[in-house]
Design a protein around this motif. Structure first.
Motif, PDB file in Angstrom:
ATOM      1  N   GLY A 176       0.784  -1.226   0.000  1.00 17.77           N
ATOM      2  CA  GLY A 176       0.000   0.000   0.000  1.00 17.77           C
ATOM      3  C   GLY A 176       0.818   1.279   0.000  1.00 17.77           C
ATOM      4  N   SER A 177       2.061   1.223  -0.411  1.00 12.64           N
ATOM      5  CA  SER A 177       2.927   2.395  -0.431  1.00 12.64           C
ATOM      6  C   SER A 177       3.054   2.926  -1.854  1.00 12.64           C
ATOM      7  CB  SER A 177       4.318   2.015   0.092  1.00 12.64           C
ATOM      8  OG  SER A 177       5.246   3.035  -0.181  1.00 12.64           O
ATOM      9  N   ASP A 178       3.104   4.249  -1.980  1.00 12.97           N
ATOM     10  CA  ASP A 178       3.316   4.847  -3.298  1.00 12.97           C
ATOM     11  C   ASP A 178       4.673   4.445  -3.880  1.00 12.97           C
ATOM     12  OD1 ASP A 178       0.863   6.091  -3.171  1.00 12.97           O
ATOM     13  OD2 ASP A 178       1.677   7.975  -2.372  1.00 12.97           O
ATOM     14  N   GLU A 179       5.613   4.154  -3.015  1.00  8.52           N
ATOM     15  CA  GLU A 179       6.952   3.758  -3.465  1.00  8.52           C
ATOM     16  C   GLU A 179       6.935   2.421  -4.203  1.00  8.52           C
ATOM     17  OE1 GLU A 179       9.829   5.547  -3.425  1.00  8.52           O
ATOM     18  OE2 GLU A 179       8.547   7.171  -2.691  1.00  8.52           O
ATOM     19  N   MET A 180       5.894   1.622  -4.004  1.00  8.14           N
ATOM     20  CA  MET A 180       5.809   0.327  -4.671  1.00  8.14           C
ATOM     21  C   MET A 180       5.714   0.479  -6.187  1.00  8.14           C
ATOM     22  SD  MET A 180       6.206  -2.047  -2.540  1.00  8.14           S
ATOM     23  CE  MET A 180       7.168  -1.106  -1.369  1.00  8.14           C
ATOM     24  N   GLU A 181       5.271   1.648  -6.649  1.00  6.90           N
ATOM     25  CA  GLU A 181       5.211   1.886  -8.096  1.00  6.90           C
ATOM     26  C   GLU A 181       6.598   1.769  -8.722  1.00  6.90           C
ATOM     27  OE1 GLU A 181       2.652   2.032 -10.130  1.00  6.90           O
ATOM     28  OE2 GLU A 181       1.423   1.647  -8.356  1.00  6.90           O
ATOM     29  N   ARG A 182       7.616   2.114  -7.981  1.00 10.84           N
ATOM     30  CA  ARG A 182       8.984   1.999  -8.496  1.00 10.84           C
ATOM     31  C   ARG A 182       9.319   0.542  -8.768  1.00 10.84           C
ATOM     32  NH1 ARG A 182      12.538   5.194  -4.309  1.00 10.84           N
ATOM     33  NH2 ARG A 182      14.177   4.618  -5.759  1.00 10.84           N
ATOM     34  N   PHE A 183       8.886  -0.365  -7.872  1.00  6.10           N
ATOM     35  CA  PHE A 183       9.121  -1.789  -8.079  1.00  6.10           C
ATOM     36  C   PHE A 183       8.283  -2.315  -9.240  1.00  6.10           C
ATOM     37  CE2 PHE A 183      10.508  -1.322  -3.677  1.00  6.10           C
ATOM     38  CZ  PHE A 183      11.691  -2.033  -3.716  1.00  6.10           C
ATOM     39  N   ARG A 184       7.053  -1.861  -9.337  1.00  7.54           N
ATOM     40  CA  ARG A 184       6.170  -2.286 -10.420  1.00  7.54           C
ATOM     41  C   ARG A 184       6.785  -1.894 -11.765  1.00  7.54           C
ATOM     42  NH1 ARG A 184       1.913  -0.761  -8.237  1.00  7.54           N
ATOM     43  NH2 ARG A 184       1.135  -2.752  -7.546  1.00  7.54           N
ATOM     44  N   ALA A 185       7.371  -0.717 -11.832  1.00  9.24           N
ATOM     45  CA  ALA A 185       8.006  -0.249 -13.077  1.00  9.24           C
ATOM     46  C   ALA A 185       9.188  -1.136 -13.466  1.00  9.24           C
ATOM     47  CB  ALA A 185       8.457   1.207 -12.919  1.00  9.24           C
ATOM     48  N   MET A 186       9.835  -1.725 -12.483  1.00 12.24           N
ATOM     49  CA  MET A 186      10.974  -2.621 -12.753  1.00 12.24           C
ATOM     50  C   MET A 186      10.520  -3.991 -13.215  1.00 12.24           C
ATOM     51  SD  MET A 186      13.623  -1.866  -9.693  1.00 12.24           S
ATOM     52  CE  MET A 186      12.741  -0.948  -8.438  1.00 12.24           C
ATOM     53  N   GLU A 187       9.248  -4.332 -12.980  1.00 11.58           N
ATOM     54  CA  GLU A 187       8.672  -5.622 -13.350  1.00 11.58           C
ATOM     55  C   GLU A 187       9.424  -6.791 -12.743  1.00 11.58           C
ATOM     56  OE1 GLU A 187       8.264  -5.794 -17.581  1.00 11.58           O
ATOM     57  OE2 GLU A 187       6.810  -4.193 -17.629  1.00 11.58           O
ATOM     58  N   ILE A 188       9.986  -6.613 -11.544  1.00 10.31           N
ATOM     59  CA  ILE A 188      10.748  -7.698 -10.927  1.00 10.31           C
ATOM     60  C   ILE A 188       9.877  -8.651 -10.130  1.00 10.31           C
ATOM     61  CG2 ILE A 188      12.925  -6.452 -10.831  1.00 10.31           C
ATOM     62  CD1 ILE A 188      12.346  -5.912  -7.864  1.00 10.31           C
ATOM     63  N   THR A 189       8.639  -8.287  -9.876  1.00  8.13           N
ATOM     64  CA  THR A 189       7.776  -9.146  -9.054  1.00  8.13           C
ATOM     65  C   THR A 189       6.616  -9.722  -9.848  1.00  8.13           C
ATOM     66  OG1 THR A 189       6.436  -7.297  -8.324  1.00  8.13           O
ATOM     67  CG2 THR A 189       8.345  -7.865  -6.967  1.00  8.13           C
ATOM     68  N   THR A 190       6.679  -9.649 -11.159  1.00  4.65           N
ATOM     69  CA  THR A 190       5.566 -10.142 -11.966  1.00  4.65           C
ATOM     70  C   THR A 190       5.985 -11.355 -12.772  1.00  4.65           C
ATOM     71  OG1 THR A 190       6.135  -8.632 -13.752  1.00  4.65           O
ATOM     72  CG2 THR A 190       4.499  -7.869 -12.161  1.00  4.65           C
ATOM     73  N   LYS A 191       5.045 -12.222 -13.050  1.00  7.81           N
ATOM     74  CA  LYS A 191       5.316 -13.412 -13.842  1.00  7.81           C
ATOM     75  C   LYS A 191       5.663 -13.022 -15.257  1.00  7.81           C
ATOM     76  CE  LYS A 191       3.360 -17.839 -15.034  1.00  7.81           C
ATOM     77  NZ  LYS A 191       2.253 -18.746 -14.918  1.00  7.81           N
ATOM     78  N   LYS A 192       6.642 -13.680 -15.809  1.00 10.14           N
ATOM     79  CA  LYS A 192       7.081 -13.356 -17.178  1.00 10.14           C
ATOM     80  C   LYS A 192       6.430 -14.266 -18.179  1.00 10.14           C
ATOM     81  CE  LYS A 192      11.202 -11.441 -15.497  1.00 10.14           C
ATOM     82  NZ  LYS A 192      11.939 -10.423 -15.672  1.00 10.14           N
TER      83      LYS A 192
END
Length: 137
Positions: free
Chosen positions: A121-137
């Motif tokens: 729930g942090s706005d900073e999580m958008e930075r991780f989302r932009a990196m796509e490091i936590t999503t299935k490829k």
């Protein structure tokens, strides 16, 4: 939902003893089934802690501690990461995993759910989302 299946280390894994061919074949079949079902994200074995190190944080300083580490039962020998629709599905896949050190040897796996970015729930999580490091490829 992502889950990590964690294989606990033993004296053998910490000594660098490689698994028997029969176990390697069973693990390969299991991971092939995970891949075929589209749920496998990652899997690997870890080298003994004697080849690793830890970074200890204390009093605002960092120090390096080389392995090996004494508490074998607290160490990880390998892992598998899966993405499934439910905890029940994760349980079913975990129960299908071959005995991690061979059918005749004691062993244990631990299964833990991974956090998703939305859980924080942090706005900073958008930075991780932009990196796509936590999503299935």
């Amino acid at each position: 939902m992502r889950f990590m299946i964690i294989v606990r280390a033993t004296q053998d894994t910490e000594a660098g003893v490689m698994p028997e061919e029969k176990l390697v074949a069973a693990m390969a079949s299991y991971h092939e089934a995970l891949a075929k079902a589209g749920v496998l994200l990652d899997a690997n074995g870890l080298q003994p802690s004697s080849k690793g190190f830890r970074v200890r944080y204390k009093g605002g300083k960092r120090s390096l501690v080389d392995g090996p580490f004494a508490e074998t039962k607290e160490l990880v020998a390998g892992y598998t990461v899966i993405q499934v629709k439910s905890r029940a599905e994760a349980v079913e896949w975990a129960k299908r995993m071959p005995a991690p050190h061979g059918e005749s040897k004691d062993g244990e796996i631990e299964v833990r759910q991974l956090y998703e970015l939305e859980d924080f729930g942090s706005d900073e999580m958008e930075r991780f989302r932009a990196m796509e490091i936590t999503t299935k490829k």
